[in-house]
Design an enzyme around this catalytic site. Sequence first.
Site, short mmCIF file in Angstrom:
data_model
loop_
_atom_site.label_atom_id
_atom_site.label_comp_id
_atom_site.label_asym_id
_atom_site.label_seq_id
_atom_site.Cartn_x
_atom_site.Cartn_y
_atom_site.Cartn_z
N GLY A 195 0.81 -1.22 0.00
CA GLY A 195 0.00 0.00 0.00
C GLY A 195 0.85 1.27 0.00
O GLY A 195 2.04 1.24 -0.34
N ASN A 196 0.22 2.37 0.41
CA ASN A 196 0.89 3.68 0.41
C ASN A 196 2.19 3.65 1.21
O ASN A 196 3.27 4.00 0.71
CB ASN A 196 -0.03 4.74 1.05
N GLU B 89 -0.60 -8.21 -6.14
CA GLU B 89 0.27 -7.03 -5.98
C GLU B 89 1.73 -7.34 -6.31
O GLU B 89 2.40 -6.51 -6.93
CB GLU B 89 0.17 -6.50 -4.54
N CYS C 54 0.85 9.90 3.31
CA CYS C 54 1.33 9.52 1.99
C CYS C 54 0.22 8.87 1.18
O CYS C 54 -0.77 8.40 1.73
CB CYS C 54 2.49 8.54 2.13
N MET D 111 -1.43 4.30 24.32
CA MET D 111 -1.53 5.62 23.69
C MET D 111 -1.79 5.51 22.20
O MET D 111 -1.66 6.50 21.46
CB MET D 111 -0.30 6.47 23.99
N HIS E 138 -11.27 7.36 17.18
CA HIS E 138 -12.42 7.19 16.27
C HIS E 138 -13.67 6.59 16.91
O HIS E 138 -14.76 7.14 16.72
CB HIS E 138 -11.98 6.37 15.04
P1 NAI Z 1 -3.13 1.00 2.68
O1 NAI Z 1 -4.58 1.24 2.80
O2 NAI Z 1 -2.41 1.63 1.51
O3 NAI Z 1 -2.86 -0.54 2.70
C1 NAI Z 1 -3.35 -1.29 1.71
C2 NAI Z 1 -2.49 -2.50 1.58
O4 NAI Z 1 -2.80 -3.41 2.64
C3 NAI Z 1 -2.77 -3.22 0.30
O5 NAI Z 1 -2.02 -2.67 -0.74
C4 NAI Z 1 -2.37 -4.63 0.68
O6 NAI Z 1 -0.97 -4.80 0.56
C5 NAI Z 1 -2.76 -4.72 2.13
N1 NAI Z 1 -4.11 -5.29 2.23
C6 NAI Z 1 -5.28 -4.66 2.04
N2 NAI Z 1 -6.32 -5.52 2.16
C7 NAI Z 1 -5.78 -6.72 2.45
C8 NAI Z 1 -6.33 -8.00 2.70
N3 NAI Z 1 -7.63 -8.23 2.68
N4 NAI Z 1 -5.47 -9.00 2.96
C9 NAI Z 1 -4.13 -8.77 3.01
N5 NAI Z 1 -3.56 -7.59 2.77
C10 NAI Z 1 -4.38 -6.59 2.50
O7 NAI Z 1 -2.44 1.40 4.03
P2 NAI Z 1 -1.40 2.57 4.28
O8 NAI Z 1 -1.97 3.87 3.83
O9 NAI Z 1 -0.07 2.14 3.76
O10 NAI Z 1 -1.36 2.59 5.85
C11 NAI Z 1 -0.80 1.53 6.63
C12 NAI Z 1 -1.25 1.75 8.06
O11 NAI Z 1 -0.84 3.07 8.47
C13 NAI Z 1 -2.79 1.72 8.24
O12 NAI Z 1 -3.08 1.09 9.46
C14 NAI Z 1 -3.18 3.19 8.27
O13 NAI Z 1 -4.33 3.40 9.04
C15 NAI Z 1 -1.96 3.83 8.91
N6 NAI Z 1 -1.74 5.24 8.54
C16 NAI Z 1 -1.70 5.62 7.21
C17 NAI Z 1 -1.45 6.93 6.88
C18 NAI Z 1 -1.32 7.37 5.45
O14 NAI Z 1 -1.07 8.58 5.19
N7 NAI Z 1 -1.44 6.51 4.46
C19 NAI Z 1 -1.24 7.97 7.91
C20 NAI Z 1 -1.28 7.44 9.26
C21 NAI Z 1 -1.52 6.13 9.54
#
Ligand code: NAI
Length: 407
Positions: free
Chosen positions: A13-14, A40, A149, A209, A215
């Site tokens: 992901g991101n 992916e 991001c 923390m 939420h």
């Molecule tokens: P994301 O939403 O981009 O992650 C998606 C990725 O998770 C997918 O590309 C895949 O690799 C995996 N995924 C999704 N569904 C799946 C499934 N059913 N089974 C297995 N893998 C699966 O998440 P992101 O944005 O990288 O964030 C990661 C963590 O950081 C999350 O918990 C998010 O809440 C937290 N976060 C994100 C921020 C941001 O700016 N993106 C900011 C602060 C926290």
Amino acid sequence: MSEKLVVLTCGGGNGAHCLAGLAAMRPDVESRVLTLYSDEAERWSAKLKSDMIITVHQDDGAKKTMNTKPSIVTKDPKQAVPGADYIFIVVPAFAHAQYFKAMAPYIGDNTVIVGLPGQAGFEFECVHYLGDKAKTCTIVTFESLPWACRLIEFGKNVEILGFKDTLGASILKGKQCNLARPIVETNQYILGEKPKVRRVQNYIAITLMAKSIVHPPIMYGKWSSWDGKPLTEKPLFYQGIDERQAELLSGVSDECVATAKAIEKKIGGLDMSDVIHVFDWYLNYYSDQITDKSNLMMAMRTNKAYDGLVHPMKEIEPGKYVPDFTYRYMAEDVPDGIVPMKGIAELAGVPTPYLDEVITWCQGKLNKEYLVGNKLTGKDVNETRAPQRYGLNKLEDLFQGNFETTP
Ligand code: NAI
């Protein structure tokens, strides 16, 4: 240990794109990616013929681009895990177990496993799947992602909209884990200059923390008295907070602070001072962005970082919205957030009327049973990351056996 530092990023992901890209830019790091989700790995691998681009939005408004490339992207843990010195798990909490299960047979001694971010219960789940191997590993939990991001093009271009200034991380170092490199400094090296990594004293403090407390109380406060009629626009989430929602959030936060204090009293040698009230956290972290610092409600209402962020809503017909209770603010932040916190409070003997009230409403919306009355004995506790789910039923259990740590 190999000569190069081998950094494995789990996820696609991101955040995973940012980390894999940043790590690959360090001269003496081999950056690998393991992604188990869907196709992916194939899609990202196919893009490796050319460079990946990280676009950074700088404070002065300018954009900087950096070219980078991980060495390998695969869905095969046998290929990705052996020899990895640092394993960063960069997926939402519901996907963590899948990675632990797949990687456990291949994780070597003296490996550092990093939750980026960890989310509540990360260590319980990691130790559960690693078993005694946890004694030879170190588990690091970051309180959040270092960046805001988003992906522009999968496998090709990711954008960093902003860096946090500092980021807390706890370290649970197994009794038999021998690391040649210092942990905080090595994490800092991999992430780059920003954010500044700050050590949080222990893993229970970082759990109490976790920002997942924010939420569910806001969802409950907003929607528990909703009349079921669709809305014509999506209400503001943080900036729309009212006195009741602020009271609920503040009450939950007070209970986490009280739990930390009770643990400090009962277990010798622990410093839980990192567990602070959510209002103080806002003042520390968003100091420049908040215009009215008079109380929690006003601080959230006037926090510029929250401009435009609305409640998770489903559009049921054009221009008609209803709340989405399946969104991660509930589906993730309850079982992998406030339920583990409740579990720790229960072990510490701290009453939690606010947490109980919020969890009781949320579990109804999620169609789950975690709490029965005010006890975590519901039939679905085994789907959460509460300590009780892993057979940790005494406060002392959280600090002994595979949870014993060295400095
Ligand atoms: P994301 O939403 O981009 O992650 C998606 C990725 O998770 C997918 O590309 C895949 O690799 C995996 N995924 C999704 N569904 C799946 C499934 N059913 N089974 C297995 N893998 C699966 O998440 P992101 O944005 O990288 O964030 C990661 C963590 O950081 C999350 O918990 C998010 O809440 C937290 N976060 C994100 C921020 C941001 O700016 N993106 C900011 C602060 C926290």
